[in-house]
Write an enzyme that holds these catalytic residues in place. Structure first.
Site, PDB file in Angstrom:
ATOM      1  N   ALA A  16      39.584  11.590  -1.892  1.00 25.18           N
ATOM      2  CA  ALA A  16      38.996  11.144  -0.631  1.00 25.18           C
ATOM      3  C   ALA A  16      37.903  10.087  -0.849  1.00 25.18           C
ATOM      4  CB  ALA A  16      38.416  12.331   0.127  1.00 25.18           C
ATOM      5  N   CYS A  17      37.553   9.818  -2.089  1.00 32.01           N
ATOM      6  CA  CYS A  17      36.463   8.894  -2.422  1.00 32.01           C
ATOM      7  C   CYS A  17      37.012   7.546  -2.869  1.00 32.01           C
ATOM      8  CB  CYS A  17      35.606   9.507  -3.538  1.00 32.01           C
ATOM      9  SG  CYS A  17      34.409   8.382  -4.250  1.00 32.01           S
TER      10      CYS A  17
END
Length: 142
Positions: free
Chosen positions: A12-13
């Site tokens: 998600a980063c």
């Protein structure tokens, strides 16, 4: 040929995704550890922090809920206590950590991974925001 590269990754980063792309740009497939699903144990976490030459506080992610609710910015917390919080709440572990035969590094910004990759870059690569990191001739631009 098996990879000797390991990344503690959060898909998600954006920084973590860029770092993974830079590793793959060398033609190698790293061992990807989604550390929120499979967190490192205490010994592994201490090893990552020590070998990256960071302080425990530098390895601590500050813009997440447990940091604020636990008031981890207070100076009375010991390194041992902060490590224990990171084990209990893996979201507190800053990322991505990358381990190669050349060293361990917290890769923020993502291009820091280039300092510890053993293989040459194969081709052009840009970050998700469009910033070119490696040009068409395979040269690092930063």
């Amino acid at each position: 040929m098996s990879s000797k590269i390991r990344i503690y990754h959060n898909p998600a980063c954006g920084t973590s995704r860029n770092t993974l792309a830079l590793i793959r740009n060398t033609g190698q497939e790293p061992e990807v550890i989604e550390y929120l699903k499979t967190p490192p144990n205490k010994a592994e976490l201490v090893h990552l922090i020590e070998n990256s030459k960071l302080s425990v506080r530098e390895a601590l992610r500050k813009n997440v809920e447990p940091y604020e609710t636990q008031k981890l910015d207070q100076p009375h917390w010991t390194d041992e206590q902060l490590i224990n919080f990171m084990i209990e709440y893996p979201i507190l572990i800053n990322r991505p950590f990358v381990v190669t035969e050349l060293g361990v590094k917290l890769c923020r910004p993502s291009e820091l991974v280039l300092d510890i990759l053993p293989a040459p870059q194969l081709g052009a690569l840009s970050k998700e925001d469009g910033e070119v990191i490696i040009d068409q001739d395979g040269n690092r631009l930063k």
